[in-house]
Write a protein that holds these residues in place. Structure first.
Motif, PDB file in Angstrom:
ATOM      1  N   GLU A 175       0.706  -1.263  -0.079  1.00  0.00           N
ATOM      2  CA  GLU A 175      -0.030  -0.111   0.098  1.00  0.00           C
ATOM      3  C   GLU A 175       0.864   1.567  -0.076  1.00  0.00           C
ATOM      4  N   GLY A 176       2.243   1.171  -0.797  1.00  0.00           N
ATOM      5  CA  GLY A 176       2.965   2.508  -0.513  1.00  0.00           C
ATOM      6  C   GLY A 176       2.745   3.013  -1.938  1.00  0.00           C
ATOM      7  N   LYS A 177       3.296   4.242  -2.010  1.00  0.00           N
ATOM      8  CA  LYS A 177       3.334   5.076  -3.009  1.00  0.00           C
ATOM      9  C   LYS A 177       4.606   5.504  -3.469  1.00  0.00           C
ATOM     10  N   ILE A 178       4.903   5.491  -4.753  1.00  0.00           N
ATOM     11  CA  ILE A 178       6.553   5.886  -5.264  1.00  0.00           C
ATOM     12  C   ILE A 178       6.623   6.486  -6.392  1.00  0.00           C
ATOM     13  N   ALA A 179       7.246   7.730  -6.256  1.00  0.00           N
ATOM     14  CA  ALA A 179       7.591   8.441  -7.658  1.00  0.00           C
ATOM     15  C   ALA A 179       8.993   8.370  -8.064  1.00  0.00           C
ATOM     16  N   LEU A 180       9.421   8.500  -9.257  1.00  0.00           N
ATOM     17  CA  LEU A 180      10.700   8.086  -9.447  1.00  0.00           C
ATOM     18  C   LEU A 180      11.264   9.556 -10.003  1.00  0.00           C
ATOM     19  N   GLN A 181      12.304   9.900  -9.508  1.00  0.00           N
ATOM     20  CA  GLN A 181      12.917  11.106  -9.777  1.00  0.00           C
ATOM     21  C   GLN A 181      14.020  10.710 -10.775  1.00  0.00           C
ATOM     22  N   ILE A 182      13.921  11.768 -12.090  1.00  0.00           N
ATOM     23  CA  ILE A 182      14.845  11.363 -13.167  1.00  0.00           C
ATOM     24  C   ILE A 182      15.755  12.626 -13.086  1.00  0.00           C
ATOM     25  N   ALA A 183      17.183  12.302 -13.714  1.00  0.00           N
ATOM     26  CA  ALA A 183      17.982  13.342 -13.684  1.00  0.00           C
ATOM     27  C   ALA A 183      19.119  13.242 -14.697  1.00  0.00           C
ATOM     28  N   HIS A 184      19.755  14.150 -15.196  1.00  0.00           N
ATOM     29  CA  HIS A 184      21.059  14.152 -16.015  1.00  0.00           C
ATOM     30  C   HIS A 184      21.787  14.909 -15.025  1.00  0.00           C
ATOM     31  N   CYS A 185      23.026  14.308 -14.747  1.00  0.00           N
ATOM     32  CA  CYS A 185      24.015  15.016 -13.715  1.00  0.00           C
ATOM     33  C   CYS A 185      24.725  16.044 -14.545  1.00  0.00           C
ATOM     34  N   GLY A 186      24.857  16.379 -15.552  1.00  0.00           N
ATOM     35  CA  GLY A 186      25.480  17.500 -16.051  1.00  0.00           C
ATOM     36  C   GLY A 186      26.910  17.520 -15.914  1.00  0.00           C
ATOM     37  N   ARG A 187      27.143  18.614 -15.074  1.00  0.00           N
ATOM     38  CA  ARG A 187      28.747  18.777 -14.955  1.00  0.00           C
ATOM     39  C   ARG A 187      29.219  18.344 -13.331  1.00  0.00           C
ATOM     40  N   GLN A 188      28.283  17.813 -12.694  1.00  0.00           N
ATOM     41  CA  GLN A 188      28.437  17.307 -11.252  1.00  0.00           C
ATOM     42  C   GLN A 188      28.509  15.896 -11.454  1.00  0.00           C
ATOM     43  N   THR A 189      29.359  15.364 -12.001  1.00  0.00           N
ATOM     44  CA  THR A 189      29.873  14.032 -12.197  1.00  0.00           C
ATOM     45  C   THR A 189      31.283  14.134 -12.394  1.00  0.00           C
ATOM     46  N   LEU A 190      31.948  12.614 -12.683  1.00  0.00           N
ATOM     47  CA  LEU A 190      33.296  12.591 -13.251  1.00  0.00           C
ATOM     48  C   LEU A 190      33.252  11.772 -14.794  1.00  0.00           C
ATOM     49  N   SER A 191      33.930  12.270 -15.558  1.00  0.00           N
ATOM     50  CA  SER A 191      34.122  11.536 -17.056  1.00  0.00           C
ATOM     51  C   SER A 191      34.389  10.160 -16.807  1.00  0.00           C
TER      52      SER A 191
END
Ligand SMILES: Cc1cc2nc3c(=O)[nH]c(=O)nc-3n(C[C@H](O)[C@H](O)[C@H](O)COP(=O)(O)O)c2cc1C
Length: 403
Positions: free
Chosen positions: A95-111
């Motif tokens: 009986e839970g509810k759940i939404a998915l957050q979607i993202a592109h990290c852009g410059r806040q990640t590592l190549s």
């Protein structure tokens, strides 16, 4: 009835109360980015603990926007839908509810994580934390990113999630377009407010086209950034009007800060010991380096931390409430039942959301409801934040006792 425990609605989604778990990167996905049984067990505690809705930690829409944090959840391929569906079904079965957050990290990640030679961003402005110089996205690449957000939202819907949230806060790709600090473009994606908003507006429209009219779509935005030319509450209010004008969004969550803003997003203590134990590259430093950080750097950084204050995004939320007719969710320093109850009762926000407090007390909603507790025990040590760089999410409150 207490306002906090009255039912709420976000588009077609009915929630049993006004308490939401705000997106927090879990690091519990497997190597392919698929959600795991362990991730479900982690979420289960929030459902059993009475929370009205879980928003997952960010899920990557494409490989070149993948997080450098430990084991990001991905939603960049149809092959991942079955694993997401299994987890969502398990949540619905209790009986839970759940939404998915979607993202592109852009410059806040590592190549090294994205697998590409350079990071991508709105402009070629490096992030002070990750330091790599990103390259400016071309027009066709922007179009591809918008399409990938839409495809990710459609996958979330196919997997059965109760909604999807676009991450347009905290210095990740969409928010780098919104902020003058990171967006130096002179084409139609930069410059004045309408241009900086364009990618967010187009993404919302593409997502709406992909999921249809009745599927709940949320967005998370910054109300404030530390940089002198960063987002300010006035601008935020104007962005939220533009979100409303698209007619493609069902709720706005308000947060603050970016990765290079030190702890504006979270506020509270400077987690020196957590950094030395968990954050790359500090955890690999020798004893001399650690001694220097512990005794020279961290006392200075501790002094320039933004002070913690309950509900630090609520003033902006109250302004947004007056500007738009969409439901508003406020995150950031929500700690006491009385404060949250008043915020909703006084019409400053429709929902409250929390990240850190629920790691220590996943059953906080139930505790508030039964009167067992009236204030979260989280002391904002912020170790949970830095530790997600190298280990799965958890509260580390007891780990450094006596230090
Ligand atoms: C461990 C951790 C991971 C987080 N990951 C995300 C994330 O994936 N997406 C997001 O929008 N915010 C993320 N946040 C920020 C929280 O959603 C929230 O905005 C912030 O912690 C302030 O709320 P709080 O005072 O209730 O912790 C994260 C926070 C923490 C502590």
């Amino acid at each position: 009835m207490e306002a906090l425990f009255s039912p709420g609605r976000i588009g077609s989604l009915e929630l049993k109360n006004r308490m939401i778990r705000s997106a927090s990167h879990e690091g519990l996905a497997d190597r392919s980015g698929a959600p795991t049984e362990r991730q479900f067990q982690f979420y289960k505690r929030f459902i059993e603990g009475g929370i009205g809705l879980i928003i997952t930690g960010y899920a990557g829409i494409m490989q070149n926007g993948k997080s450098a944090l430990y084991h990001m959840t991905m939603i960049d391929s149809d092959d991942l839908i079955p694993a997401h569906r299994t987890m969502v079904n398990n949540i619905h079965n209790i009986e839970g509810k759940i939404a998915l957050q979607i993202a592109h990290c852009g410059r806040q990640t590592l190549s090294s994580e994205t697998g590409e030679a350079t990071l991508v961003s709105s402009s070629s402005v490096p992030n002070r934390f990750y330091k790599e110089v990103p390259r400016e996205l071309s027009e066709p690449e922007i179009a591809e990113i918008i399409e990938n957000f839409a495809a990710a939202a459609r996958r979330a819907q196919t997997a059965g999630y109760d909604g999807v949230q676009l991450h347009a806060a905290h210095g990740y790709l969409l928010s780098t377009f919104l902020s003058r600090h990171s967006n130096k473009r002179t084409d139609r994606w930069g410059g004045h407010l309408e241009n900086r908003f364009r990618i967010v507006g187009e993404t919302l429209r593409a997502v709406r086209d992909a999921v249809g009219r009745d599927y709940p779509v949320f967005i998370k935005l910054n109300s404030f950034e530390r940089a002198r030319d960063g987002i300010r509450p006035d601008e935020c209010v104007r962005f939220t009007r533009m979100v409303g004008d698209t007619g493609c969004c069902d709720a706005i969550e308000l947060s603050a800060g970016s990765n290079e803003d030190s702890f504006y997003m979270a506020r509270g203590k400077f987690p020196a010991e957590g950094i030395l134990k968990y954050l790359r590259p500090y955890c690999k430093m020798g004893r001399v380096g650690k001694f220097f950080i512990r005794h020279a750097v961290s006392p200075v950084l501790s002094k320039i931390q933004p002070p913690f204050r309950e509900g630090y995004n609520l003033e902006t939320a109250a302004r947004v409430k007056k500007a738009v007719s969409l439901p508003v969710i406020t995150v950031g320093g929500m700690r006491s039942k009385a404060f949250m109850e008043a915020a909703i009762r006084e019409g400053k926000t429709d929902f409250v959301s929390m990240a850190r407090p629920l790691l220590l007390e996943p059953d906080l909603a139930n505790k508030f409801k039964t009167g067992e507790s009236s204030v979260a025990r989280c002391d904002n040590c912020n170790i949970c934040f830095v530790a997600t760089d190298t280990v799965p999410i958890r509260c580390h409150k007891d780990e450094f006792r006596g230090r």
